[in-house]
Design a protein around this motif. Structure first.
Motif, PDB file in Angstrom:
ATOM      1  N   ALA A  47      36.044  40.811 -90.952  1.00 48.93           N
ATOM      2  CA  ALA A  47      35.713  40.216 -89.979  1.00 48.93           C
ATOM      3  C   ALA A  47      35.629  40.817 -88.438  1.00 48.93           C
ATOM      4  CB  ALA A  47      37.168  38.859 -90.035  1.00 48.93           C
ATOM      5  N   LEU A  48      34.798  40.337 -88.059  1.00 51.29           N
ATOM      6  CA  LEU A  48      34.539  40.885 -86.710  1.00 51.29           C
ATOM      7  C   LEU A  48      35.208  39.372 -85.928  1.00 51.29           C
ATOM      8  CD1 LEU A  48      31.726  42.047 -84.257  1.00 51.29           C
ATOM      9  CD2 LEU A  48      32.860  40.238 -83.350  1.00 51.29           C
ATOM     10  N   VAL A  49      36.272  40.382 -84.396  1.00 46.70           N
ATOM     11  CA  VAL A  49      36.677  39.677 -84.357  1.00 46.70           C
ATOM     12  C   VAL A  49      37.829  40.254 -82.599  1.00 46.70           C
ATOM     13  CG1 VAL A  49      38.554  38.572 -85.663  1.00 46.70           C
ATOM     14  CG2 VAL A  49      39.423  40.848 -84.864  1.00 46.70           C
ATOM     15  N   GLU A  50      37.608  39.740 -81.799  1.00 44.08           N
ATOM     16  CA  GLU A  50      37.287  39.892 -80.392  1.00 44.08           C
ATOM     17  C   GLU A  50      38.763  40.324 -80.191  1.00 44.08           C
ATOM     18  OE1 GLU A  50      35.550  36.376 -78.253  1.00 44.08           O
ATOM     19  OE2 GLU A  50      36.882  36.149 -79.199  1.00 44.08           O
ATOM     20  N   GLN A  51      39.166  41.893 -79.155  1.00 43.19           N
ATOM     21  CA  GLN A  51      40.326  41.916 -78.864  1.00 43.19           C
ATOM     22  C   GLN A  51      41.237  42.618 -77.702  1.00 43.19           C
ATOM     23  OE1 GLN A  51      42.992  43.934 -81.151  1.00 43.19           O
ATOM     24  NE2 GLN A  51      42.452  46.597 -80.753  1.00 43.19           N
ATOM     25  N   HIS A 108      44.018  37.433 -91.239  1.00 44.59           N
ATOM     26  CA  HIS A 108      44.755  38.262 -91.940  1.00 44.59           C
ATOM     27  C   HIS A 108      45.095  37.749 -93.511  1.00 44.59           C
ATOM     28  CE1 HIS A 108      46.868  42.155 -93.346  1.00 44.59           C
ATOM     29  NE2 HIS A 108      48.519  41.443 -93.242  1.00 44.59           N
ATOM     30  N   ARG A 109      45.464  36.789 -93.515  1.00 44.45           N
ATOM     31  CA  ARG A 109      46.674  35.840 -94.634  1.00 44.45           C
ATOM     32  C   ARG A 109      45.003  35.947 -95.483  1.00 44.45           C
ATOM     33  NH1 ARG A 109      48.266  32.383 -92.264  1.00 44.45           N
ATOM     34  NH2 ARG A 109      47.394  30.313 -92.535  1.00 44.45           N
ATOM     35  N   HIS A 110      43.922  35.505 -95.333  1.00 46.24           N
ATOM     36  CA  HIS A 110      42.580  34.992 -96.241  1.00 46.24           C
ATOM     37  C   HIS A 110      42.029  36.435 -96.251  1.00 46.24           C
ATOM     38  CE1 HIS A 110      42.166  30.856 -96.066  1.00 46.24           C
ATOM     39  NE2 HIS A 110      42.417  30.726 -94.511  1.00 46.24           N
ATOM     40  N   GLY A 111      43.175  38.106 -96.533  1.00 44.12           N
ATOM     41  CA  GLY A 111      42.186  39.054 -97.679  1.00 44.12           C
ATOM     42  C   GLY A 111      41.098  40.307 -96.109  1.00 44.12           C
ATOM     43  N   TYR A 112      40.755  39.481 -95.296  1.00 38.41           N
ATOM     44  CA  TYR A 112      39.851  40.457 -94.594  1.00 38.41           C
ATOM     45  C   TYR A 112      39.958  41.381 -93.660  1.00 38.41           C
ATOM     46  CZ  TYR A 112      36.560  36.791 -94.109  1.00 38.41           C
ATOM     47  OH  TYR A 112      35.622  35.235 -95.029  1.00 38.41           O
ATOM     48  N   ARG A 113      39.253  42.517 -93.569  1.00 36.51           N
ATOM     49  CA  ARG A 113      39.913  43.255 -93.228  1.00 36.51           C
ATOM     50  C   ARG A 113      39.082  43.573 -91.458  1.00 36.51           C
ATOM     51  NH1 ARG A 113      36.486  47.566 -95.592  1.00 36.51           N
ATOM     52  NH2 ARG A 113      34.968  46.004 -96.221  1.00 36.51           N
ATOM     53  N   MET A 114      39.823  43.265 -90.795  1.00 41.11           N
ATOM     54  CA  MET A 114      39.048  43.381 -88.793  1.00 41.11           C
ATOM     55  C   MET A 114      38.925  44.325 -88.417  1.00 41.11           C
ATOM     56  SD  MET A 114      41.570  40.653 -88.763  1.00 41.11           S
ATOM     57  CE  MET A 114      42.978  39.348 -88.934  1.00 41.11           C
ATOM     58  N   ALA A 115      37.296  44.200 -88.248  1.00 46.00           N
ATOM     59  CA  ALA A 115      36.654  44.847 -87.006  1.00 46.00           C
ATOM     60  C   ALA A 115      36.533  44.044 -85.579  1.00 46.00           C
ATOM     61  CB  ALA A 115      34.999  44.676 -87.798  1.00 46.00           C
ATOM     62  N   LEU A 122      25.450  44.216 -86.198  1.00 46.96           N
ATOM     63  CA  LEU A 122      24.613  44.743 -87.161  1.00 46.96           C
ATOM     64  C   LEU A 122      25.019  46.804 -87.832  1.00 46.96           C
ATOM     65  CD1 LEU A 122      21.560  44.343 -84.248  1.00 46.96           C
ATOM     66  CD2 LEU A 122      21.903  43.733 -86.366  1.00 46.96           C
ATOM     67  N   SER A 123      25.969  47.086 -87.504  1.00 47.09           N
ATOM     68  CA  SER A 123      26.245  48.198 -88.221  1.00 47.09           C
ATOM     69  C   SER A 123      26.798  47.827 -89.662  1.00 47.09           C
ATOM     70  CB  SER A 123      26.850  49.052 -87.520  1.00 47.09           C
ATOM     71  OG  SER A 123      28.256  48.945 -86.995  1.00 47.09           O
ATOM     72  N   ALA A 124      28.046  46.692 -89.554  1.00 47.60           N
ATOM     73  CA  ALA A 124      29.372  46.550 -89.872  1.00 47.60           C
ATOM     74  C   ALA A 124      29.161  45.265 -90.510  1.00 47.60           C
ATOM     75  CB  ALA A 124      30.541  46.317 -89.262  1.00 47.60           C
ATOM     76  N   ARG A 125      27.930  44.428 -90.072  1.00 43.83           N
ATOM     77  CA  ARG A 125      27.367  43.369 -91.213  1.00 43.83           C
ATOM     78  C   ARG A 125      28.505  42.424 -91.838  1.00 43.83           C
ATOM     79  NH1 ARG A 125      22.457  43.979 -91.959  1.00 43.83           N
ATOM     80  NH2 ARG A 125      22.149  42.513 -93.146  1.00 43.83           N
ATOM     81  N   PRO A 126      29.660  42.007 -90.424  1.00 44.34           N
ATOM     82  CA  PRO A 126      30.618  40.998 -91.079  1.00 44.34           C
ATOM     83  C   PRO A 126      30.145  40.144 -91.713  1.00 44.34           C
ATOM     84  CG  PRO A 126      30.931  41.027 -88.785  1.00 44.34           C
ATOM     85  CD  PRO A 126      29.601  42.278 -89.239  1.00 44.34           C
ATOM     86  N   GLY A 156      24.330  38.240 -91.209  1.00 45.09           N
ATOM     87  CA  GLY A 156      24.552  37.657 -92.494  1.00 45.09           C
ATOM     88  C   GLY A 156      25.488  37.319 -92.503  1.00 45.09           C
ATOM     89  N   THR A 157      25.559  37.525 -90.780  1.00 37.22           N
ATOM     90  CA  THR A 157      27.240  36.248 -90.646  1.00 37.22           C
ATOM     91  C   THR A 157      27.722  35.232 -90.283  1.00 37.22           C
ATOM     92  OG1 THR A 157      27.664  38.831 -90.027  1.00 37.22           O
ATOM     93  CG2 THR A 157      29.156  37.183 -89.067  1.00 37.22           C
TER      94      THR A 157
END
Length: 468
Positions: free
Chosen positions: A184-188, A199-206, A225-229, A262-263
């Motif tokens: 999952a791509l998220v802002e920081q 996080h509760r739905h099991g995603y790994r954060m990018a 384009l590289s991580a294709r979240p 494909g995000t």
């Protein structure tokens, strides 16, 4: 890959810290909500290896936490996060003298009472129905769709589902399209409760960085384009907490990059209508790609107590969302929907009230900062709910804990991140009445002096520091 505990601690915290200091930092993470009750922590051996410390030091750290009730340990088993029994969900819940700046929201619009009265005949006509509203009242869906169309994204009522708030909408979307173990791509930084839901739905954060001057759009596109979240959760209008707005040109590029990767773009528009003096109106992300999933809410422009939100999605996704929704909710309250119909019939009056209220709140924060924290300036804040302050030093958590001693609840910068970073930053809401904010700034000034004097009684503060 490192443990979540070490990610949350951050490299600056870990370097050279004593066992007592490490235990204090972990307590702060627990009380700040960045480590959750019941969460399993690394073993002593694993944590010692990650931190490049001796095992005896880590044994001491866990021993201090266990003594104070912040972890429970089973001999030869796991170490899990707990809370001492005296701690309530909010230590200041019944204390009217406390000021809670962790909630960036306003009280109700002056028109709420009249809208409620006007809504009653509409509610009366629904008494002969079952009362369950899985998709939402047609009149409200039409009003929401009309608002999208006016802003440049042609929409029909068939594209809308009414929900019990925007966070409820996010959880419904994640329950429907979620992919456990996906990226999952998220802002920081970003909205903390959205991070918790993802996080509760099991995603790994990018994470991708955003600041008061905007996004690093190259990093954002490259990450897509590289991580294709699988999903990307973004707040492009008056971003929470920085207040930045993504330009239309960058929205177009973002939509194109998401199509290529494909995000699923999940766009949070909860703060979209909180304009003070930005000077231009961005085009909704949904206008650049019909597959964009948009979340919205009445909570910031009308009242947080009125739990009305919505999802705008392409027609093929709507039936899937409706099929999943009954597993945890059978619809949205009819009275609140009827009130929302009335409020949305005069959006100009609603947004005018919000603009003036935020303008006064912004001025109060700017004036208060000038005396509360010498040398720290308020960044440009053309709208939104908060000012994203640069403290000039990595002391946000220390200042937050010192503020609690002054009965001021003020979440630190790392509360809005995925990995314990942004200790230089502090979110201060601009949504409070000027007189209330003046008192908050006075307490912040005293907390700032405590931190600089080294006088903050950290142990005592930590025992009552649960963030809500």
């Amino acid at each position: 890959m490192g443990s979540r505990l070490v990610d949350q601690l951050g490299p600056q915290t870990v370097a050279g810290a004593t066992a007592s200091a490490l235990a204090g930092h972990i307590r702060a993470l627990i009380l700040d909500g960045r480590l959750t009750v019941g969460e399993r922590l690394p073993s002593e051996r694993s944590l010692a290896l990650e931190l490049h410390r001796s095992r005896s030091t880590i044994t001491r750290v866990y021993g201090l936490l266990e003594r104070d009730g912040y972890v429970s340990r089973l001999h030869g088993g796991s170490t899990r996060v707990t809370l001492p029994h005296p701690i309530a969900s909010s230590p200041f819940e019944d204390d009217e003298s406390a000021i809670d700046l962790s909630i960036a929201s306003m009280d109700s619009t002056p028109g709420l009472y009249d809208a409620t009265v006007r809504s009653l005949p509409r509610l009366a006509t629904l008494r002969g129905t079952s009362g369950y509203s899985l998709r939402g009242l047609p009149e409200l869906r039409e009003a929401v769709a009309r608002r999208f169309t006016e802003r440049g994204a042609p929409t029909t009522a068939d594209d809308i589902i009414i929900t019990s708030g925007a966070l409820n909408a996010l959880n419904l979307v994640l329950a429907t399209i979620g992919r456990r173990g996906g990226r999952a791509l998220v802002e920081q930084p970003t909205f903390p409760h959205a991070l918790e839901a993802i996080h509760r739905h099991g995603y790994r954060m990018a994470p991708t960085p955003v600041d008061v001057d905007g996004w690093d759009t190259r990093h954002l596109s490259d990450t897509l384009l590289s991580a294709r979240p699988h999903i990307a959760y973004l707040i492009p209008d008056f971003h929470n907490p920085t207040g930045a707005t993504l330009p239309d040109s960058e929205r177009s590029r973002l939509a194109a990059a998401a199509r290529s990767s494909g995000t699923h773009l999940i766009i949070d528009e909860t703060t979209t209508d909180l304009d003070i003096d930005r000077g231009w109106n961005p085009t909704p992300m949904a206008a650049f790609d019909p597959r964009v999933i948009t979340l919205g809410s009445m909570s910031k422009i009308a009242w947080g107590g009125m739990r009305i939100g919505w999802i705008r999605a392409e027609p093929s996704l709507i039936p899937r969302l409706l099929a999943v929704r009954p597993s945890f909710e059978l619809g949205t309250a009819l009275l609140e929907q009827c009130i929302a119909v009335e409020l949305m019939s005069d959006m100009a009056a609603l947004t005018t009230h919000v603009r003036e209220r935020l303008r006064r709140g912004r001025a109060a924060v700017e004036a208060g900062l000038a005396t509360a924290i010498p040398g720290v300036r308020m960044p440009p804040t053309p709208g939104g709910l908060s000012a994203w302050i640069d403290l000039g030093a990595p002391i946000s958590t220390a200042l937050s804990l010192a503020a609690r001693e002054r009965r001021l609840i003020l979440p630190p910068g790392p509360r809005f991140t995925t990995g314990g970073v942004l200790e230089r930053r502090l979110r201060i809401p601009i949504s409070f009445p000027p007189e209330r904010m003046a008192e908050a700034m006075s307490r912040l000034s005293r907390a700032w002096a405590d931190v600089n004097d080294g006088a903050s009684a950290r142990g005592r503060v930590l025992e009552h520091a649960a963030v809500i």
